[in-house]
Design an enzyme around this catalytic site. Structure first.
Site, PDB file in Angstrom:
ATOM      1  N   ASP A 133       0.735  -3.087   6.123  1.00  0.00           N
ATOM      2  CA  ASP A 133       1.022  -1.468   6.268  1.00  0.00           C
ATOM      3  C   ASP A 133       0.817  -0.707   5.366  1.00  0.00           C
ATOM      4  OD1 ASP A 133      -0.102  -2.664   3.457  1.00  0.00           O
ATOM      5  OD2 ASP A 133       2.391  -2.844   2.549  1.00  0.00           O
ATOM      6  N   HIS A 134      -0.489  -0.374   5.566  1.00  0.00           N
ATOM      7  CA  HIS A 134      -1.073   1.053   5.019  1.00  0.00           C
ATOM      8  C   HIS A 134      -1.844   1.400   6.282  1.00  0.00           C
ATOM      9  CE1 HIS A 134      -0.395   0.030   1.164  1.00  0.00           C
ATOM     10  NE2 HIS A 134      -1.238   1.079   0.673  1.00  0.00           N
ATOM     11  N   ASP A 198      -2.697  -3.471  -5.112  1.00  0.00           N
ATOM     12  CA  ASP A 198      -1.390  -2.415  -4.725  1.00  0.00           C
ATOM     13  C   ASP A 198      -0.897  -2.122  -6.652  1.00  0.00           C
ATOM     14  OD1 ASP A 198      -0.405  -0.899  -2.501  1.00  0.00           O
ATOM     15  OD2 ASP A 198       0.453  -0.280  -4.055  1.00  0.00           O
ATOM     16  N   ARG A 480       4.892   8.737  -5.225  1.00  0.00           N
ATOM     17  CA  ARG A 480       3.852   9.536  -5.619  1.00  0.00           C
ATOM     18  C   ARG A 480       4.156  11.123  -5.444  1.00  0.00           C
ATOM     19  NH1 ARG A 480      -0.237   4.591  -6.669  1.00  0.00           N
ATOM     20  NH2 ARG A 480      -0.080   4.392  -8.479  1.00  0.00           N
ATOM     21  N   SER A 674      -3.417   4.744  -7.594  1.00  0.00           N
ATOM     22  CA  SER A 674      -3.299   4.038  -6.684  1.00  0.00           C
ATOM     23  C   SER A 674      -4.404   2.857  -7.481  1.00  0.00           C
ATOM     24  CB  SER A 674      -3.970   4.438  -5.589  1.00  0.00           C
ATOM     25  OG  SER A 674      -3.945   2.569  -4.314  1.00  0.00           O
ATOM     26  N   ARG A 676      -7.229   1.188  -5.928  1.00  0.00           N
ATOM     27  CA  ARG A 676      -7.800   1.484  -5.337  1.00  0.00           C
ATOM     28  C   ARG A 676      -9.479   0.715  -5.980  1.00  0.00           C
ATOM     29  NH1 ARG A 676      -6.439   7.101  -3.201  1.00  0.00           N
ATOM     30  NH2 ARG A 676      -4.178   5.576  -2.219  1.00  0.00           N
TER      31      ARG A 676
END
Length: 787
Positions: A133-134, A198, A480, A674, A676
């Protein structure tokens, strides 16, 4: 305990389901709505839900603790590795847990799978999925953008699909939708414990699960069959009274909570909603609220089991889960008299729609004050783009309510005055709103339908209407709004609000418009006010699954995963070096960061997403968005070896080539945003050994520890000012690194020397991560001993 967590679809509608469905959908439509067409990812006919075993664990905990439990405690403690011996103290103990499921999106899954491959294991030990999806950039329209993404990212998608097949993961192809919406539709259930790579994994708390965003190394541990470690969270209760109605939406609940707690007020805590007000919020509305809990630093958020969840489970073909949950309802709601560490009270009857921003999700403006506040603060009043959807607000109900506003405008001869982008949350949502005419209304209103993906919400937006540096305003229903988050333009003022409010504001194109009170002029010159938004909570004809986008793990022989050594997008990992047992002395300061430093500042997204599977290439974005305290500029630091100025990554590479170890220094809530883990991997890869700040965001602190970095905080926040760009730092007595004991740090600046104390939250096992060079190295050591 069985880790397979879904049962076959129910043959009959359970008791609560019959009561909750009412006129919304008949038993006949429930049976035919989805069960024959869904990709069947959520149906495992030979397995059962784990409630019986979880309840047995919970009874053990009740005997030990002997006090009423919150819902969060019930779910966490029932998943303990050892419910009989585990030390349990909120805010202090480290819990060893057994999650039911692991989920990853394509940007983070690349590095997670690289780590899993390097572990040498043959198959994941718990049900796990990857969701594409990213990597889909919004440019023109959904179909064209999707096709372009499939072509441009073929190497990455092939790697993720083949590694899923090799190691036994479910794979959701590009176009499937956003990970959090798919999890809600297929995998989430009341009482679930899930981790995901995520930060918005808590979205599934809307269906009564404790679902936590983690780094890829945590996911690898769980996929390898090892317990997951979590510091026992505090529990913040949000007591809801009254009823959601009119222009007020579930989004306004979390926007209000963000205003109250701020972006770091939930750190180290689970936000647990309770009270009669919960009954007025749909399941997807509760998911919206839990989703944005990430913006206040919360470990996760959760709602108690109720009839709105039953209704949603039935509508998505999971009546059997609702039926089983009903049997164990007592373990899926908080005990009467349970204690919260803090309680916030919100009266939904009095809650006014909010618009939060710009630049931070906790700066709240009631819609009645938005225009006034914007003018006073010099925000650009004219809206350039309005965007609805995303993982936070793209449910059938959300888009239906937006369509009701759009239809009202169309009936009066009006449409959007600004570009209006619509992001469906999943292929199932897209297909259903197309069938039911909702999509047609939004397009007639002037909307452009983007791909079923994250898109502009995460910076995947090829925006052309403004130049970089041009001051402008956008309004979104996203989660965000950090500087440059959506379009990489630091001058874009992004305001976050409900999708209904975004739609209304798009009709006028100005922040001064208040749809609750202000009149509009129709195409015939007559004055009118917009009607309050209305929509069905769930589709009366059931969900249309759309195209089949799921690939189940194959049975039998699996093909080998290969990575081209010349690839610019994928790179197999090499283990980080072990600690040599010596103190870290005369460390150079790479950068002293001034102000907010999110994971977006440390490892930018947008165009850099394509390198998420290649550690060396993506490291070229390290700290490029952070402000250097020495010169108040981004991506410009002095090389202390050569006295030349350069970009942060270039200077770090020079230090690494010359075997100069370095540290980075930061301020409050460092690493918010995030999940990440690249923001931790990159400093480690380029020669960093420690990050020293005033305070950390939870996920990022863990990510740093996992990669073998020392995550340290100033005992006195004012000591931040003692470190200069040319300072040399020494971290002393590391051989005696002990949980709860500060690290001694010597600061040498010019001819002066001073010692300060640095705190840390390492426990005994995490210290072993540091010594081994990373948590992955430590896991390999542990597994080799077991063999």
């Amino acid at each position: 305990m069985s880790t397979m967590i879904f049962a076959q679809a129910a043959k009959t509608v359970p008791k609560l389901c019959r009561k909750a469905v009412g006129p919304l959908m008949s038993q006949q439509s429930y049976k035919s709505s989805k069960s024959d067409a869904v990709p069947m990812a959520n149906l495992e006919p030979d397995t059962v839900l784990p409630y019986k075993k979880l309840n047995e664990n919970l009874e053990c905990i009740r005997d030990r603790l002997d006090h009423p439990l919150t819902l969060s405690e019930k779910i966490l403690y029932s998943h303990l590795e050892d419910p009989y011996e585990q030390e349990i103290e909120r805010g202090k103990s480290y819990l060893l847990l057994r999650p039911d499921r692991v989920s990853m999106q394509d940007a983070t899954a690349q590095m997670a799978m690289m780590q899993f491959i390097s572990s040498g294991l043959n198959k994941v030990a718990v049900p796990s999925t990857i969701h594409c999806d990213h990597l889909i950039e919004a440019q023109t329209s959904g179909e064209l953008d999707l096709q372009r993404a499939i072509e441009n990212n073929k190497e990455v998608y092939d790697f993720l699909q083949s590694s899923s097949a090799m190691y036994g993961l479910g794979f959701w192809k590009p176009g499937s939708g956003i990970i959090h919406q798919i999890l809600l539709e297929n995998y989430a259930f009341p009482g679930l414990l899930m981790i995901g790579t995520d930060s918005h994994i808590p979205n599934a708390g809307g269906l009564g699960g404790v679902c936590v965003g983690v780094g890829g190394a945590d996911a690898v541990d769980v996929m390898a069959g090892m317990p997951w470690e979590l510091k026992c969270p505090n529990i913040i209760g949000v007591h809801l009274t009254g009823k959601i109605s009119g222009w007020t939406s579930p989004k306004d609940v979390i926007l209000k909570v963000a205003e109250i707690l701020t972006v770091k007020g939930g750190t180290g805590a689970i936000i647990e909603y309770h009270g009669e007000g919960c009954e007025s919020i749909s399941c997807t509305g509760m998911a919206t609220i839990c989703n944005m809990g990430a913006e206040i630093g919360a470990t996760t958020s959760v709602f108690p089991f109720n009839e709105r969840m039953v209704k949603y489970l039935c509508a998505t073909g999971r009546g059997a889960i609702a039926e089983e949950a009903e049997k164990y309802e007592e373990m899926l709601i908080p005990d009467e008299g349970c204690k919260y560490d803090k309680v916030i009270k919100i009266d939904l009857d009095k809650l006014e729609p909010l618009v939060n921003g710009p630049y931070t999700p906790d700066l709240a403006h009631p819609i009645s004050k938005l225009g006034e506040n914007s003018e006073k603060n010099g925000y650009p009043m004219n809206i350039k783009v309005a965007l609805i959807g995303s993982c936070t607000n793209s449910s059938y109900e959300d888009l239906g309510r937006c369509a009701s506003i759009a239809q009202d405008a169309i009936d009066h001869g009006l449409t959007t005055q600004v570009p209006f982008n619509v992001t469906p949350g999943s292929e199932q949502i897209r297909a259903t709103i197309e069938r039911d005419g909702i999509l047609d209304v939004l397009q007639k209103f002037g909307g452009t339908v983007l791909a079923n993906a994250c898109g502009p919400c995460i910076g995947q937006w090829d925006r052309k209407d403004v130049k970089k540096g041009e001051k402008n305003t956008i309004v979104t229903s996203y989660n965000r709004n950090f500087t440059g988050r959506n379009d990489a333009n630091p001058a874009t003022h992004c305001f976050v609000t409900s999708p209904e409010m975004v739609t209304a504001l798009a009709i006028v194109g100005c922040l001064s418009f208040n749809p609750l009170k202000d009149e509009l002029t129709d195409s015939k010159g007559k004055k009118f006010k917009l009607k309050e938004p209305k929509a069905d909570e769930l589709p009366s004809d059931g969900f249309d699954p759309g195209q089949d986008t799921y690939t189940a793990p194959p049975k039998g022989k699996r093909s080998k995963v290969t990575v081209n050594p010349k690839s610019k997008r994928l790179q197999l990992l090499q283990p980080f070096e072990k600690w040599d047992g010596k103190d870290l002395t005369d460390l150079t300061v790479l950068i002293k960061v001034k102000g907010k430093c999110t994971t977006d500042h440390i490892s930018a997204a947008g165009p850099w997403l394509k390198y998420r599977g290649h550690l060396d290439n993506i490291s070229n974005n390290m700290f490029i968005g952070a402000v250097n305290a020495e010169n108040n500029e981004m991506n410009k630091v002095k090389n202390q070896r050569s006295n030349d100025w350069g970009t942060v990554p270039d200077v770090a590479r020079d230090y690494k080539a010359n075997k100069i170890k370095w540290v980075a220094v930061g301020e409050e809530n460092y690493g918010e945003g995030s999940s990440r883990e690249h923001a931790a991997l990159e400093p480690r890869h380029l020669g960093g050994v420690a990050i020293i700040v005033k305070s950390f965001a939870r996920i990022h602190e863990t990510n740093l520890k996992k990669q073998g970095l020392l995550a340290l905080t100033f005992s006195n926040a004012s000591d931040y000012d003692k470190i200069q760009p040319n300072s040399k730092l020494s971290l002393l007595n590391l051989a005696k690194l002990t949980p709860g004991e500060p690290v001694e740090c010597e600061i040498k600046t010019g001819g002066n020397s001073e010692k300060i104390k640095l705190n840390h939250s390492f426990n005994a096992e995490q210290i072993e991560w540091f010594k081994a060079g990373s948590a992955l190295n430590r896991m390999k050591e542990t597994l080799s001993k077991l063999k």
